[in-house]
Design an enzyme around this catalytic site. Structure first.
Site, PDB file in Angstrom:
ATOM      1  N   LYS A 151       0.842  -1.205   0.000  1.00 41.01           N
ATOM      2  CA  LYS A 151       0.000   0.000   0.000  1.00 41.01           C
ATOM      3  C   LYS A 151       0.871   1.247   0.000  1.00 41.01           C
ATOM      4  O   LYS A 151       1.483   1.597   0.999  1.00 41.01           O
ATOM      5  CB  LYS A 151      -0.938   0.043   1.207  1.00 41.01           C
ATOM      6  CG  LYS A 151      -2.099   1.000   0.901  1.00 41.01           C
ATOM      7  CD  LYS A 151      -2.762   1.596   2.106  1.00 41.01           C
ATOM      8  CE  LYS A 151      -2.082   2.819   2.632  1.00 41.01           C
ATOM      9  NZ  LYS A 151      -2.006   3.969   1.709  1.00 41.01           N
ATOM     10  N   GLY A 179       6.779   4.731   8.193  1.00 42.82           N
ATOM     11  CA  GLY A 179       5.968   5.945   8.288  1.00 42.82           C
ATOM     12  C   GLY A 179       6.143   6.579   9.647  1.00 42.82           C
ATOM     13  O   GLY A 179       7.156   6.356  10.328  1.00 42.82           O
ATOM     14  N   THR A 187       5.855   7.604  13.573  1.00 37.38           N
ATOM     15  CA  THR A 187       5.864   6.822  14.806  1.00 37.38           C
ATOM     16  C   THR A 187       4.444   6.628  15.339  1.00 37.38           C
ATOM     17  O   THR A 187       4.080   5.530  15.783  1.00 37.38           O
ATOM     18  CB  THR A 187       6.778   7.509  15.838  1.00 37.38           C
ATOM     19  OG1 THR A 187       8.119   7.394  15.350  1.00 37.38           O
ATOM     20  CG2 THR A 187       6.697   6.864  17.207  1.00 37.38           C
ATOM     21  N   GLY A 240       2.838   3.992  13.427  1.00 39.82           N
ATOM     22  CA  GLY A 240       3.465   2.705  13.778  1.00 39.82           C
ATOM     23  C   GLY A 240       2.868   2.123  15.054  1.00 39.82           C
ATOM     24  O   GLY A 240       2.660   0.903  15.156  1.00 39.82           O
ATOM     25  N   CYS A 248      13.410  10.518   7.022  1.00 41.86           N
ATOM     26  CA  CYS A 248      13.349  10.006   8.394  1.00 41.86           C
ATOM     27  C   CYS A 248      14.697  10.160   9.081  1.00 41.86           C
ATOM     28  O   CYS A 248      14.769  10.396  10.266  1.00 41.86           O
ATOM     29  CB  CYS A 248      12.939   8.547   8.369  1.00 41.86           C
ATOM     30  SG  CYS A 248      13.940   7.575   7.256  1.00 41.86           S
TER      31      CYS A 248
END
Ligand code: NAD
Length: 492
Positions: free
Chosen positions: A176, A229, A231, A234, A285
Protein backbone atom coordinates in the site's frame (compact mmCIF):
# COMPACT_ATOMS: atom_id res chain seq x y z
CA UNK A 1 -10.14 16.94 -24.79
CA UNK A 2 -7.11 15.31 -23.18
CA UNK A 3 -7.98 12.02 -21.54
CA UNK A 4 -6.59 11.94 -18.04
CA UNK A 5 -4.24 9.13 -17.12
CA UNK A 6 -5.77 6.60 -14.73
CA UNK A 7 -3.93 4.12 -12.54
CA UNK A 8 -5.76 1.03 -11.32
CA UNK A 9 -5.17 -1.48 -8.55
CA UNK A 10 -3.05 -4.55 -9.22
CA UNK A 11 -4.74 -7.69 -7.88
CA UNK A 12 -3.78 -11.19 -8.93
CA UNK A 13 -1.80 -9.82 -11.88
CA UNK A 14 -4.81 -7.88 -13.22
CA UNK A 15 -5.28 -4.13 -13.41
CA UNK A 16 -8.66 -3.54 -11.85
CA UNK A 17 -10.76 -0.59 -10.82
CA UNK A 18 -11.94 -0.31 -7.24
CA UNK A 19 -15.01 -2.41 -6.47
CA UNK A 20 -16.83 0.83 -5.64
CA UNK A 21 -15.71 2.53 -8.85
CA UNK A 22 -14.20 5.39 -6.80
CA UNK A 23 -11.07 7.34 -7.73
CA UNK A 24 -8.82 9.87 -6.05
CA UNK A 25 -6.51 12.40 -7.58
CA UNK A 26 -2.76 12.65 -7.40
CA UNK A 27 -0.81 15.86 -7.98
CA UNK A 28 2.58 17.26 -8.85
CA UNK A 29 3.48 19.04 -5.58
CA UNK A 30 5.91 21.40 -7.31
CA UNK A 31 3.22 22.86 -9.57
CA UNK A 32 -0.02 21.84 -7.91
CA UNK A 33 -1.13 20.35 -11.24
CA UNK A 34 -3.22 17.23 -11.28
CA UNK A 35 -1.26 14.27 -12.67
CA UNK A 36 -3.67 11.38 -12.72
CA UNK A 37 -6.59 9.61 -11.16
CA UNK A 38 -5.93 6.57 -9.03
CA UNK A 39 -8.34 3.81 -8.04
CA UNK A 40 -9.53 4.23 -4.45
CA UNK A 41 -9.51 0.72 -3.04
CA UNK A 42 -12.28 -0.54 -0.82
CA UNK A 43 -12.11 -3.14 1.94
CA UNK A 44 -13.55 -5.67 -0.51
CA UNK A 45 -10.53 -5.00 -2.75
CA UNK A 46 -8.22 -5.64 0.20
CA UNK A 47 -9.97 -8.98 0.75
CA UNK A 48 -9.40 -9.88 -2.90
CA UNK A 49 -5.73 -8.85 -2.79
CA UNK A 50 -5.04 -10.83 0.38
CA UNK A 51 -6.82 -13.82 -1.09
CA UNK A 52 -4.75 -13.55 -4.29
CA UNK A 53 -1.56 -13.32 -2.25
CA UNK A 54 -2.51 -16.41 -0.25
CA UNK A 55 -3.28 -18.41 -3.38
CA UNK A 56 0.00 -17.31 -4.98
CA UNK A 57 1.92 -18.40 -1.89
CA UNK A 58 0.37 -21.84 -2.15
CA UNK A 59 0.77 -21.87 -5.92
CA UNK A 60 3.74 -21.99 -8.24
CA UNK A 61 5.61 -19.15 -6.48
CA UNK A 62 5.79 -21.40 -3.44
CA UNK A 63 7.62 -23.94 -5.59
CA UNK A 64 10.14 -21.46 -7.05
CA UNK A 65 13.67 -22.35 -5.93
CA UNK A 66 15.82 -19.65 -4.34
CA UNK A 67 17.84 -19.65 -7.57
CA UNK A 68 14.75 -18.90 -9.62
CA UNK A 69 13.64 -16.12 -7.28
CA UNK A 70 17.14 -14.71 -7.55
CA UNK A 71 16.89 -14.69 -11.35
CA UNK A 72 13.57 -12.85 -11.16
CA UNK A 73 15.04 -10.23 -8.82
CA UNK A 74 17.96 -9.68 -11.19
CA UNK A 75 15.50 -9.36 -14.06
CA UNK A 76 13.54 -6.69 -12.13
CA UNK A 77 16.82 -4.80 -11.64
CA UNK A 78 17.62 -5.10 -15.36
CA UNK A 79 14.24 -3.65 -16.38
CA UNK A 80 14.64 -0.86 -13.84
CA UNK A 81 18.04 0.00 -15.32
CA UNK A 82 16.55 0.10 -18.81
CA UNK A 83 13.72 2.39 -17.65
CA UNK A 84 15.87 4.47 -15.29
CA UNK A 85 15.24 7.93 -16.78
CA UNK A 86 11.50 7.45 -17.12
CA UNK A 87 11.21 6.23 -13.52
CA UNK A 88 13.26 9.13 -12.17
CA UNK A 89 11.08 11.63 -14.01
CA UNK A 90 7.87 10.03 -12.79
CA UNK A 91 9.19 10.06 -9.22
CA UNK A 92 10.05 13.76 -9.49
CA UNK A 93 6.63 14.63 -10.92
CA UNK A 94 4.69 12.82 -8.21
CA UNK A 95 6.87 13.77 -5.22
CA UNK A 96 8.39 17.18 -6.03
CA UNK A 97 11.88 15.97 -5.12
CA UNK A 98 14.85 17.12 -7.18
CA UNK A 99 15.94 15.03 -10.14
CA UNK A 100 19.34 14.40 -8.52
CA UNK A 101 17.64 13.02 -5.42
CA UNK A 102 15.32 10.82 -7.49
CA UNK A 103 18.24 9.48 -9.53
CA UNK A 104 20.13 8.47 -6.40
CA UNK A 105 17.07 6.80 -4.95
CA UNK A 106 16.06 4.89 -8.08
CA UNK A 107 19.66 3.69 -8.46
CA UNK A 108 19.65 2.58 -4.86
CA UNK A 109 16.41 0.68 -5.46
CA UNK A 110 18.03 -1.12 -8.39
CA UNK A 111 21.03 -2.06 -6.27
CA UNK A 112 18.65 -3.27 -3.62
CA UNK A 113 17.05 -5.77 -5.99
CA UNK A 114 20.55 -6.91 -7.02
CA UNK A 115 21.57 -7.24 -3.39
CA UNK A 116 18.56 -9.42 -2.57
CA UNK A 117 19.04 -11.48 -5.72
CA UNK A 118 22.37 -12.50 -4.20
CA UNK A 119 20.99 -12.71 -0.66
CA UNK A 120 18.26 -15.14 -1.78
CA UNK A 121 21.03 -17.57 -2.72
CA UNK A 122 23.05 -17.00 0.43
CA UNK A 123 20.21 -17.32 2.93
CA UNK A 124 20.27 -20.76 4.46
CA UNK A 125 19.49 -22.86 7.47
CA UNK A 126 22.10 -24.77 9.45
CA UNK A 127 22.72 -28.09 11.06
CA UNK A 128 23.50 -28.30 14.79
CA UNK A 129 25.45 -31.14 16.40
CA UNK A 130 22.92 -33.11 18.45
CA UNK A 131 23.27 -36.35 20.49
CA UNK A 132 24.05 -39.55 18.63
CA UNK A 133 21.10 -41.01 16.79
CA UNK A 134 19.64 -37.61 15.95
CA UNK A 135 19.98 -35.25 13.06
CA UNK A 136 18.94 -31.61 13.23
CA UNK A 137 18.63 -28.97 10.57
CA UNK A 138 16.85 -25.64 10.34
CA UNK A 139 14.90 -24.44 7.34
CA UNK A 140 14.04 -20.85 6.47
CA UNK A 141 10.47 -20.68 5.25
CA UNK A 142 8.69 -17.58 3.93
CA UNK A 143 6.68 -15.91 6.65
CA UNK A 144 3.71 -15.80 4.27
CA UNK A 145 1.45 -12.98 3.08
CA UNK A 146 3.02 -9.60 3.88
CA UNK A 147 1.24 -6.25 4.12
CA UNK A 148 3.78 -3.60 3.17
CA UNK A 149 2.83 0.01 3.83
CA UNK A 150 5.09 2.85 2.69
CA UNK A 151 5.23 6.66 3.05
CA UNK A 152 5.38 9.52 0.56
CA UNK A 153 8.92 10.78 1.10
CA UNK A 154 10.70 8.03 -0.86
CA UNK A 155 7.81 6.46 -2.78
CA UNK A 156 9.86 4.32 -5.15
CA UNK A 157 12.83 3.47 -2.96
CA UNK A 158 10.68 2.51 0.04
CA UNK A 159 8.57 0.22 -2.16
CA UNK A 160 11.81 -1.40 -3.39
CA UNK A 161 13.20 -1.75 0.16
CA UNK A 162 10.04 -3.62 1.05
CA UNK A 163 9.47 -5.74 -2.07
CA UNK A 164 13.02 -6.96 -2.71
CA UNK A 165 13.67 -8.87 0.57
CA UNK A 166 10.09 -10.18 0.70
CA UNK A 167 10.42 -11.61 -2.82
CA UNK A 168 13.87 -12.98 -2.06
CA UNK A 169 12.42 -14.83 0.94
CA UNK A 170 9.54 -16.24 -1.14
CA UNK A 171 6.73 -14.23 0.47
CA UNK A 172 3.73 -12.74 -1.29
CA UNK A 173 2.76 -9.14 -0.87
CA UNK A 174 -0.04 -6.61 -0.65
CA UNK A 175 1.69 -3.25 -1.01
CA UNK A 176 0.00 0.00 0.00
CA UNK A 177 1.73 3.16 -1.19
CA UNK A 178 1.03 6.57 0.35
CA UNK A 179 -2.06 8.31 -0.97
CA UNK A 180 -0.03 11.36 -2.01
CA UNK A 181 2.50 9.39 -4.10
CA UNK A 182 1.03 6.18 -5.47
CA UNK A 183 2.35 6.16 -9.03
CA UNK A 184 5.88 4.76 -9.02
CA UNK A 185 4.99 1.89 -6.68
CA UNK A 186 2.30 0.85 -9.18
CA UNK A 187 4.83 0.99 -12.01
CA UNK A 188 7.30 -1.04 -9.95
CA UNK A 189 4.68 -3.73 -9.37
CA UNK A 190 4.07 -3.91 -13.14
CA UNK A 191 7.80 -4.33 -13.66
CA UNK A 192 7.82 -7.21 -11.16
CA UNK A 193 5.12 -8.90 -13.27
CA UNK A 194 7.06 -8.27 -16.46
CA UNK A 195 10.18 -9.77 -14.88
CA UNK A 196 8.42 -13.07 -14.21
CA UNK A 197 6.87 -12.69 -10.77
CA UNK A 198 3.73 -14.86 -11.00
CA UNK A 199 0.25 -13.36 -10.72
CA UNK A 200 -0.85 -12.61 -7.18
CA UNK A 201 2.66 -12.45 -5.70
CA UNK A 202 2.75 -8.64 -5.77
CA UNK A 203 -0.61 -6.89 -5.34
CA UNK A 204 -1.04 -3.14 -4.93
CA UNK A 205 -3.87 -1.44 -3.08
CA UNK A 206 -4.11 2.34 -3.36
CA UNK A 207 -6.26 4.32 -0.98
CA UNK A 208 -6.62 5.77 2.46
CA UNK A 209 -4.26 4.62 5.23
CA UNK A 210 -6.80 4.98 8.00
CA UNK A 211 -9.36 2.96 6.04
CA UNK A 212 -7.87 0.29 3.76
CA UNK A 213 -4.40 0.50 5.38
CA UNK A 214 -5.78 -0.21 8.83
CA UNK A 215 -8.08 -2.90 7.47
CA UNK A 216 -5.12 -4.59 5.77
CA UNK A 217 -3.11 -4.52 9.00
CA UNK A 218 -5.95 -6.22 10.89
CA UNK A 219 -6.70 -8.72 8.15
CA UNK A 220 -6.53 -12.30 9.46
CA UNK A 221 -5.16 -13.45 6.10
CA UNK A 222 -1.99 -11.36 6.57
CA UNK A 223 0.99 -12.93 8.35
CA UNK A 224 3.36 -9.97 8.58
CA UNK A 225 3.17 -6.19 8.45
CA UNK A 226 6.20 -4.20 7.31
CA UNK A 227 5.56 -0.51 7.79
CA UNK A 228 7.49 2.68 7.15
CA UNK A 229 5.97 5.94 8.29
CA UNK A 230 5.27 8.10 11.30
CA UNK A 231 5.86 6.82 14.81
CA UNK A 232 2.24 7.52 15.78
CA UNK A 233 0.98 5.45 12.85
CA UNK A 234 3.47 2.71 13.78
CA UNK A 235 1.98 2.51 17.27
CA UNK A 236 -1.52 2.17 15.82
CA UNK A 237 -0.32 -0.53 13.43
CA UNK A 238 1.40 -2.49 16.18
CA UNK A 239 -1.75 -2.44 18.30
CA UNK A 240 -3.95 -3.59 15.41
CA UNK A 241 -1.49 -6.29 14.31
CA UNK A 242 -1.33 -7.63 17.85
CA UNK A 243 -4.90 -8.93 17.55
CA UNK A 244 -3.64 -11.82 15.42
CA UNK A 245 -0.01 -11.66 16.60
CA UNK A 246 1.31 -10.80 13.18
CA UNK A 247 5.01 -10.34 12.70
CA UNK A 248 5.69 -6.60 12.62
CA UNK A 249 8.63 -4.51 11.51
CA UNK A 250 8.50 -0.75 11.88
CA UNK A 251 10.71 1.91 10.30
CA UNK A 252 9.52 5.12 11.93
CA UNK A 253 10.45 8.72 12.51
CA UNK A 254 13.64 10.33 13.71
CA UNK A 255 15.23 13.43 15.17
CA UNK A 256 18.77 12.57 14.30
CA UNK A 257 21.72 14.49 15.74
CA UNK A 258 24.69 15.78 13.79
CA UNK A 259 27.49 16.35 16.30
CA UNK A 260 30.35 18.62 15.28
CA UNK A 261 33.42 18.77 17.52
CA UNK A 262 35.74 21.76 17.39
CA UNK A 263 38.53 19.61 15.94
CA UNK A 264 36.41 18.48 12.95
CA UNK A 265 37.39 19.26 9.37
CA UNK A 266 35.36 22.48 9.35
CA UNK A 267 34.48 22.68 5.64
CA UNK A 268 33.66 19.00 5.34
CA UNK A 269 31.40 19.25 8.38
CA UNK A 270 29.59 22.27 6.90
CA UNK A 271 28.99 20.48 3.58
CA UNK A 272 27.97 17.29 5.35
CA UNK A 273 25.60 19.11 7.70
CA UNK A 274 23.91 20.87 4.76
CA UNK A 275 23.40 17.58 2.95
CA UNK A 276 22.31 15.90 6.17
CA UNK A 277 19.33 18.21 6.59
CA UNK A 278 18.45 19.58 3.15
CA UNK A 279 18.70 16.35 1.16
CA UNK A 280 15.19 15.47 -0.06
CA UNK A 281 14.10 18.93 1.19
CA UNK A 282 14.44 17.67 4.74
CA UNK A 283 11.66 15.14 4.22
CA UNK A 284 13.78 12.24 5.38
CA UNK A 285 13.35 10.01 8.39
CA UNK A 286 17.11 10.01 8.91
CA UNK A 287 17.57 13.79 8.29
CA UNK A 288 20.27 15.11 10.59
CA UNK A 289 17.82 17.69 11.87
CA UNK A 290 19.63 18.60 15.11
CA UNK A 291 22.98 20.30 14.59
CA UNK A 292 24.89 20.01 17.87
CA UNK A 293 28.08 22.07 17.67
CA UNK A 294 30.91 22.51 20.18
CA UNK A 295 30.73 25.96 21.74
CA UNK A 296 34.13 27.26 20.61
CA UNK A 297 33.18 26.99 16.92
CA UNK A 298 29.39 27.42 17.25
CA UNK A 299 29.09 31.03 15.94
CA UNK A 300 31.61 30.58 13.14
CA UNK A 301 29.94 27.31 12.14
CA UNK A 302 26.49 28.91 12.10
CA UNK A 303 27.66 31.81 9.89
CA UNK A 304 29.42 29.50 7.43
CA UNK A 305 26.43 27.15 7.36
CA UNK A 306 24.02 30.00 6.58
CA UNK A 307 26.33 31.35 3.85
CA UNK A 308 26.35 27.94 2.16
CA UNK A 309 22.61 27.42 2.67
CA UNK A 310 22.05 30.63 0.70
CA UNK A 311 23.80 29.02 -2.27
CA UNK A 312 21.42 26.07 -2.45
CA UNK A 313 19.32 26.21 -5.58
CA UNK A 314 15.61 25.74 -4.99
CA UNK A 315 13.19 25.48 -7.88
CA UNK A 316 12.01 23.32 -10.75
CA UNK A 317 12.83 19.82 -9.51
CA UNK A 318 13.46 18.61 -13.05
CA UNK A 319 16.30 21.12 -13.61
CA UNK A 320 19.67 19.43 -13.25
CA UNK A 321 21.10 22.17 -11.02
CA UNK A 322 18.28 22.10 -8.46
CA UNK A 323 19.26 21.06 -4.94
CA UNK A 324 15.98 21.67 -3.15
CA UNK A 325 12.63 20.53 -4.49
CA UNK A 326 9.16 21.27 -3.26
CA UNK A 327 7.32 20.18 -0.13
CA UNK A 328 4.86 17.34 -0.56
CA UNK A 329 1.67 19.27 0.28
CA UNK A 330 0.33 22.59 1.53
CA UNK A 331 -0.64 20.87 4.76
CA UNK A 332 3.00 19.86 5.27
CA UNK A 333 4.13 23.47 4.56
CA UNK A 334 1.80 24.60 7.34
CA UNK A 335 3.16 21.97 9.72
CA UNK A 336 6.73 23.14 9.01
CA UNK A 337 5.83 26.80 9.41
CA UNK A 338 4.01 26.03 12.66
CA UNK A 339 7.17 24.47 14.06
CA UNK A 340 9.24 27.49 13.07
CA UNK A 341 6.73 29.82 14.79
CA UNK A 342 6.82 27.63 17.91
CA UNK A 343 10.62 27.90 18.03
CA UNK A 344 10.39 31.70 17.96
CA UNK A 345 7.73 31.66 20.69
CA UNK A 346 9.98 29.46 22.81
CA UNK A 347 12.90 31.90 22.46
CA UNK A 348 14.98 30.50 19.57
CA UNK A 349 16.30 32.63 16.68
CA UNK A 350 15.54 32.12 12.99
CA UNK A 351 18.85 33.02 11.33
CA UNK A 352 17.89 32.01 7.80
CA UNK A 353 14.66 31.19 5.97
CA UNK A 354 11.69 30.51 8.19
CA UNK A 355 9.15 31.31 5.50
CA UNK A 356 7.83 30.42 2.08
CA UNK A 357 10.12 31.61 -0.71
CA UNK A 358 9.11 34.64 -2.76
CA UNK A 359 8.97 34.76 -6.55
CA UNK A 360 6.74 33.81 -9.44
CA UNK A 361 8.17 30.29 -9.68
CA UNK A 362 6.90 29.50 -6.19
CA UNK A 363 3.36 30.77 -6.64
CA UNK A 364 2.14 27.35 -7.62
CA UNK A 365 2.94 24.21 -5.68
CA UNK A 366 4.23 23.93 -2.12
CA UNK A 367 7.53 25.46 -1.06
CA UNK A 368 9.50 26.32 2.06
CA UNK A 369 12.91 27.94 2.34
CA UNK A 370 15.90 26.10 3.76
CA UNK A 371 15.75 27.26 7.36
CA UNK A 372 18.27 27.60 10.17
CA UNK A 373 17.10 28.04 13.77
CA UNK A 374 19.80 28.87 16.31
CA UNK A 375 20.00 28.90 20.11
CA UNK A 376 17.66 25.96 20.45
CA UNK A 377 17.55 24.17 23.76
CA UNK A 378 16.83 20.49 23.72
CA UNK A 379 13.53 20.81 25.54
CA UNK A 380 12.00 22.94 22.78
CA UNK A 381 9.39 21.39 20.51
CA UNK A 382 11.63 21.85 17.46
CA UNK A 383 14.38 19.84 19.13
CA UNK A 384 12.11 17.00 20.20
CA UNK A 385 9.56 16.55 17.42
CA UNK A 386 10.08 15.52 13.83
CA UNK A 387 9.47 18.55 11.59
CA UNK A 388 9.90 16.72 8.29
CA UNK A 389 10.96 19.76 6.32
CA UNK A 390 14.11 21.76 5.49
CA UNK A 391 14.64 23.07 9.01
CA UNK A 392 17.82 22.61 11.03
CA UNK A 393 17.91 23.43 14.73
CA UNK A 394 21.25 24.37 16.29
CA UNK A 395 22.36 23.70 19.85
CA UNK A 396 25.79 24.10 21.44
CA UNK A 397 27.67 21.75 23.73
CA UNK A 398 30.72 21.99 25.99
CA UNK A 399 32.29 18.56 26.02
CA UNK A 400 31.96 15.01 24.76
CA UNK A 401 29.76 13.95 27.65
CA UNK A 402 27.27 16.73 27.02
CA UNK A 403 27.26 16.03 23.27
CA UNK A 404 26.29 12.42 23.88
CA UNK A 405 23.66 13.39 26.47
CA UNK A 406 22.05 15.87 24.06
CA UNK A 407 22.19 13.42 21.18
CA UNK A 408 20.41 10.75 23.21
CA UNK A 409 17.84 13.08 24.76
CA UNK A 410 15.04 12.15 22.35
CA UNK A 411 12.41 9.46 22.00
CA UNK A 412 13.93 8.59 18.62
CA UNK A 413 17.04 6.62 17.72
CA UNK A 414 17.35 6.27 13.98
CA UNK A 415 20.60 7.90 12.82
CA UNK A 416 23.45 10.17 13.88
CA UNK A 417 26.61 11.70 12.43
CA UNK A 418 29.76 12.58 14.36
CA UNK A 419 32.39 14.95 13.00
CA UNK A 420 35.84 14.90 14.62
CA UNK A 421 39.41 14.16 13.62
CA UNK A 422 40.05 12.37 16.90
CA UNK A 423 39.81 8.69 15.94
CA UNK A 424 39.25 7.46 19.49
CA UNK A 425 36.57 10.03 20.24
CA UNK A 426 34.72 9.25 17.01
CA UNK A 427 34.34 5.61 17.98
CA UNK A 428 33.68 6.34 21.66
CA UNK A 429 30.80 8.60 20.73
CA UNK A 430 29.53 6.17 18.08
CA UNK A 431 29.44 3.52 20.80
CA UNK A 432 27.44 5.69 23.19
CA UNK A 433 24.79 6.98 20.81
CA UNK A 434 21.52 5.11 21.02
CA UNK A 435 20.64 4.81 17.35
CA UNK A 436 20.62 2.17 14.67
CA UNK A 437 22.97 4.06 12.36
CA UNK A 438 26.00 6.19 13.24
CA UNK A 439 28.11 7.81 10.54
CA UNK A 440 31.57 9.18 11.26
CA UNK A 441 32.63 12.18 9.19
CA UNK A 442 29.87 11.70 6.65
CA UNK A 443 26.18 12.50 6.44
CA UNK A 444 24.96 9.41 4.63
CA UNK A 445 22.68 6.71 6.00
CA UNK A 446 21.62 4.11 3.52
CA UNK A 447 23.99 1.80 1.70
CA UNK A 448 22.71 -1.44 0.19
CA UNK A 449 24.03 -4.21 2.40
CA UNK A 450 24.30 -2.13 5.59
CA UNK A 451 21.50 -2.60 8.13
CA UNK A 452 19.10 0.35 8.27
CA UNK A 453 16.66 0.81 11.13
CA UNK A 454 16.03 2.37 14.48
CA UNK A 455 16.39 2.10 18.23
CA UNK A 456 13.74 3.37 20.64
CA UNK A 457 10.65 4.93 19.02
CA UNK A 458 12.27 4.94 15.59
CA UNK A 459 11.03 1.36 15.34
CA UNK A 460 12.55 -2.08 15.05
CA UNK A 461 13.70 -4.46 12.38
CA UNK A 462 16.40 -3.77 9.83
CA UNK A 463 16.18 -3.15 6.10
CA UNK A 464 18.75 -3.18 3.32
CA UNK A 465 20.80 -6.02 4.81
CA UNK A 466 21.01 -9.78 5.13
CA UNK A 467 19.15 -9.77 8.45
CA UNK A 468 16.07 -8.40 6.66
CA UNK A 469 15.65 -11.88 5.19
CA UNK A 470 15.31 -13.28 8.69
CA UNK A 471 12.43 -10.85 9.17
CA UNK A 472 10.64 -12.30 6.13
CA UNK A 473 11.18 -15.92 7.13
CA UNK A 474 10.29 -18.26 9.94
CA UNK A 475 12.93 -20.67 11.19
CA UNK A 476 11.81 -24.27 11.39
CA UNK A 477 13.91 -26.69 13.38
CA UNK A 478 13.67 -30.31 12.24
CA UNK A 479 14.93 -33.02 14.59
CA UNK A 480 15.05 -36.50 13.08
CA UNK A 481 15.69 -39.71 14.96
CA UNK A 482 18.03 -41.86 12.89
CA UNK A 483 19.16 -44.42 15.47
CA UNK A 484 19.16 -48.15 14.76
CA UNK A 485 16.97 -49.17 17.72
CA UNK A 486 13.45 -47.70 18.03
CA UNK A 487 13.10 -44.89 20.55
CA UNK A 488 11.43 -45.80 23.85
CA UNK A 489 11.37 -42.56 25.87
CA UNK A 490 9.23 -43.97 28.74
CA UNK A 491 11.34 -47.12 28.88
CA UNK A 492 8.23 -49.31 28.85
P1 NAD B 1 2.27 8.10 7.65
O1 NAD B 1 2.50 7.29 8.87
O2 NAD B 1 1.25 9.16 7.70
O3 NAD B 1 1.83 7.15 6.43
C1 NAD B 1 2.64 6.10 5.98
C2 NAD B 1 1.77 5.08 5.27
O4 NAD B 1 0.86 4.52 6.21
C3 NAD B 1 0.90 5.64 4.15
O5 NAD B 1 0.82 4.68 3.11
C4 NAD B 1 -0.44 5.83 4.84
O6 NAD B 1 -1.51 5.82 3.92
C5 NAD B 1 -0.47 4.62 5.74
N1 NAD B 1 -1.31 4.74 6.94
C6 NAD B 1 -1.69 5.86 7.60
N2 NAD B 1 -2.44 5.54 8.66
C7 NAD B 1 -2.54 4.19 8.69
C8 NAD B 1 -3.17 3.25 9.57
N3 NAD B 1 -3.85 3.65 10.64
N4 NAD B 1 -3.05 1.95 9.29
C9 NAD B 1 -2.35 1.52 8.22
N5 NAD B 1 -1.74 2.36 7.36
C10 NAD B 1 -1.83 3.67 7.59
O7 NAD B 1 3.70 8.65 7.23
P2 NAD B 1 4.02 9.67 6.03
O8 NAD B 1 3.59 11.03 6.48
O9 NAD B 1 3.53 9.12 4.74
O10 NAD B 1 5.62 9.59 5.97
C11 NAD B 1 6.46 10.34 6.76
C12 NAD B 1 6.94 9.55 7.96
O11 NAD B 1 7.62 8.38 7.54
C13 NAD B 1 7.94 10.30 8.81
O12 NAD B 1 7.63 10.15 10.17
C14 NAD B 1 9.27 9.62 8.50
O13 NAD B 1 10.24 9.75 9.50
C15 NAD B 1 8.84 8.23 8.27
N6 NAD B 1 9.84 7.48 7.50
C16 NAD B 1 10.64 6.56 8.15
C17 NAD B 1 11.62 5.87 7.44
C18 NAD B 1 12.52 4.87 8.13
O14 NAD B 1 13.10 4.04 7.44
N7 NAD B 1 12.66 4.90 9.44
C19 NAD B 1 11.79 6.10 6.08
C20 NAD B 1 10.96 7.03 5.45
C21 NAD B 1 9.98 7.71 6.18
Amino acid sequence: MQIEKRYTLLINGQHVESSTGEWFETYNPATGERMAQVAKASRADVDKAVDAARRALNGKWGRFSAARRSQVLNQIAAILRARFNELCELEVLNSGKSLGNAQGQVMQAIEDFELYAAAALAHEGRSKPVPNGFLNYTVKEPVGVCAQIVPWNYPFMMAAWKLAPALAAGCTIVLKPATLTPITALVLADICQEAGVPDGVVNVITGSGSDVGAYLVEHPGVDKVAFTGETSTGKDIMARASQTLKRVTLELGGKSPNIVFADADFDAAIDGALFGIYYNTGQSCEARSRLIVQEEIYDRFMDAFVEKAKKLVMGNPLDKGTHIGSIISEQQVEVIDGYVRSAVEQGARVVYGGKRPEGAEYEKGHWYMPTVIADVSNDMKVAQEEIFGPVIVMTKFKDEQEAVALANDTIYGLAASVWTQDFGRAHRVAGKIKSGIVMINNPFSAFPGLPFGGYKQSGFGRELAMESLDLYTETKSVLAYIGEKPLNPFGL
